[in-house]
Design a protein around this motif. Structure first.
Motif, PDB file in Angstrom:
ATOM      1  N   ALA A 115       0.971  -1.090   0.043  1.00  0.00           N
ATOM      2  CA  ALA A 115      -0.054  -0.029  -0.099  1.00  0.00           C
ATOM      3  C   ALA A 115       0.806   1.356  -0.064  1.00  0.00           C
ATOM      4  O   ALA A 115       0.632   2.132  -0.471  1.00  0.00           O
ATOM      5  N   CYS A 116       1.882   1.265   0.867  1.00  0.00           N
ATOM      6  CA  CYS A 116       2.737   2.512   0.858  1.00  0.00           C
ATOM      7  C   CYS A 116       3.523   2.753  -0.312  1.00  0.00           C
ATOM      8  O   CYS A 116       3.551   3.903  -0.972  1.00  0.00           O
ATOM      9  N   TYR A 117       4.050   1.564  -1.019  1.00  0.00           N
ATOM     10  CA  TYR A 117       4.932   1.975  -2.155  1.00  0.00           C
ATOM     11  C   TYR A 117       3.846   2.565  -3.454  1.00  0.00           C
ATOM     12  O   TYR A 117       4.039   2.987  -4.248  1.00  0.00           O
ATOM     13  N   SER A 118       2.563   1.624  -3.374  1.00  0.00           N
ATOM     14  CA  SER A 118       1.623   2.089  -4.391  1.00  0.00           C
ATOM     15  C   SER A 118       1.309   3.608  -4.266  1.00  0.00           C
ATOM     16  O   SER A 118       1.211   4.096  -5.311  1.00  0.00           O
ATOM     17  N   ALA A 119       0.939   3.912  -3.259  1.00  0.00           N
ATOM     18  CA  ALA A 119       0.763   5.377  -2.734  1.00  0.00           C
ATOM     19  C   ALA A 119       1.848   6.154  -3.068  1.00  0.00           C
ATOM     20  O   ALA A 119       1.638   7.315  -3.592  1.00  0.00           O
ATOM     21  N   ALA A 120       3.160   5.893  -2.654  1.00  0.00           N
ATOM     22  CA  ALA A 120       4.258   6.669  -3.364  1.00  0.00           C
ATOM     23  C   ALA A 120       4.282   6.831  -4.905  1.00  0.00           C
ATOM     24  O   ALA A 120       4.800   7.692  -5.391  1.00  0.00           O
ATOM     25  N   CYS A 157       3.945  10.164  -9.701  1.00  0.00           N
ATOM     26  CA  CYS A 157       3.481  10.106 -10.730  1.00  0.00           C
ATOM     27  C   CYS A 157       2.477  11.706 -10.837  1.00  0.00           C
ATOM     28  O   CYS A 157       2.780  12.384 -12.064  1.00  0.00           O
ATOM     29  N   CYS A 158       1.605  11.924  -9.943  1.00  0.00           N
ATOM     30  CA  CYS A 158       0.989  13.171  -9.947  1.00  0.00           C
ATOM     31  C   CYS A 158       2.028  14.240  -9.757  1.00  0.00           C
ATOM     32  O   CYS A 158       1.796  15.290 -10.627  1.00  0.00           O
ATOM     33  N   MET A 159       2.843  14.269  -8.967  1.00  0.00           N
ATOM     34  CA  MET A 159       3.966  15.329  -9.028  1.00  0.00           C
ATOM     35  C   MET A 159       4.664  15.800 -10.069  1.00  0.00           C
ATOM     36  O   MET A 159       4.765  16.474 -10.361  1.00  0.00           O
ATOM     37  N   GLY A 160       4.972  14.441 -10.703  1.00  0.00           N
ATOM     38  CA  GLY A 160       5.961  14.576 -12.025  1.00  0.00           C
ATOM     39  C   GLY A 160       4.826  15.256 -13.107  1.00  0.00           C
ATOM     40  O   GLY A 160       5.251  16.041 -13.914  1.00  0.00           O
ATOM     41  N   ALA A 161       3.705  14.897 -13.004  1.00  0.00           N
ATOM     42  CA  ALA A 161       2.702  15.527 -14.200  1.00  0.00           C
ATOM     43  C   ALA A 161       2.494  16.983 -13.822  1.00  0.00           C
ATOM     44  O   ALA A 161       2.556  17.674 -14.612  1.00  0.00           O
ATOM     45  N   MET A 162       2.394  17.185 -12.625  1.00  0.00           N
ATOM     46  CA  MET A 162       2.207  18.687 -12.125  1.00  0.00           C
ATOM     47  C   MET A 162       3.424  19.586 -12.630  1.00  0.00           C
ATOM     48  O   MET A 162       3.431  20.748 -13.030  1.00  0.00           O
ATOM     49  N   GLY A 222       5.914  18.733 -14.879  1.00  0.00           N
ATOM     50  CA  GLY A 222       5.980  18.868 -16.008  1.00  0.00           C
ATOM     51  C   GLY A 222       5.079  19.911 -16.712  1.00  0.00           C
ATOM     52  O   GLY A 222       5.539  20.544 -17.615  1.00  0.00           O
ATOM     53  N   SER A 223       3.747  19.847 -16.252  1.00  0.00           N
ATOM     54  CA  SER A 223       2.986  20.908 -16.937  1.00  0.00           C
ATOM     55  C   SER A 223       3.448  22.349 -16.704  1.00  0.00           C
ATOM     56  O   SER A 223       3.378  23.364 -17.524  1.00  0.00           O
ATOM     57  N   ALA A 224       3.834  22.600 -15.337  1.00  0.00           N
ATOM     58  CA  ALA A 224       4.348  23.805 -14.663  1.00  0.00           C
ATOM     59  C   ALA A 224       5.452  24.283 -15.360  1.00  0.00           C
ATOM     60  O   ALA A 224       5.786  25.483 -15.654  1.00  0.00           O
ATOM     61  N   ALA A 225       6.273  23.459 -15.846  1.00  0.00           N
ATOM     62  CA  ALA A 225       7.655  23.875 -16.497  1.00  0.00           C
ATOM     63  C   ALA A 225       7.482  24.443 -17.847  1.00  0.00           C
ATOM     64  O   ALA A 225       8.454  25.143 -18.327  1.00  0.00           O
ATOM     65  N   HIS A 226       6.313  24.039 -18.532  1.00  0.00           N
ATOM     66  CA  HIS A 226       6.210  24.707 -19.844  1.00  0.00           C
ATOM     67  C   HIS A 226       5.407  26.134 -19.834  1.00  0.00           C
ATOM     68  O   HIS A 226       5.056  26.609 -20.828  1.00  0.00           O
TER      69      HIS A 226
END
Length: 158
Positions: A67-72, A77-82, A84-88
């Motif tokens: 559960a912890c590794y899945s949540a991580a 992934c969500c942080m990376g997407a956010m 990535g979108s803010a970088a542009h």
């Protein structure tokens, strides 16, 4: 399967060891090892963990780990997407104040992260020269942070 745990855990732990040589210690530096050491231990000592995971306490521990590794994974992934979108996104020039967050400094050398932040601040100031700049940081280094950072723009013609 267990070889993947050893490889992932080993790489994450080595990442923390490398980061600790170039960055100040913080959660971001330690997090790969915090996540990697359990994987490494399970992979290396699978003969102990396989029977233990079949016990009630081991089953609970296994479910919590998954559960912890899945949540991580979902979180990163969500942080990376956010990020990535803010970088542009284009900068919103003409603001009154620009705050540059501090980062690791070793002696007179700024870290790569701080260099990128300062370079971005200089680029912003080229388009918005009347903006006041606040540079945070300046902890316990030999040279206080603000005077050191004041010298940097002079090296870039500012």
């Amino acid at each position: 399967m267990y070889y993947l745990l050893i490889i992932a855990g080993g790489l994450m732990t080595m990442d923390t060891i490398w980061l600790s040589t170039v960055c100040n210690g913080n959660l971001g530096t330690a997090l790969p090892a915090i996540m990697g050491v359990p994987l490494l231990l399970i992979g290396l000592f699978k003969r102990f963990f396989i029977p233990w995971f079949r016990t009630p306490a081991g089953h609970i521990a296994k479910v919590l780990l998954i559960a912890c590794y899945s949540a991580a994974v979902v979180f990163f992934c969500c942080m990376g997407a956010m990020l990535g979108s803010a970088a542009h996104k284009k900068a919103d020039y003409g603001k009154d104040v620009l705050i540059v967050l501090g980062c690791a400094v070793r002696g007179e050398r700024v870290s790569l992260t701080l260099k990128f932040r300062l370079d971005a601040a200089l680029e912003y100031l080229e388009h918005s020269p009347n903006t006041a700049v606040i540079v945070s940081g300046g902890g316990h280094e030999a040279i206080p942070g603000i005077p050191r950072r004041r010298r940097r723009p002079h090296n870039n013609g500012g």
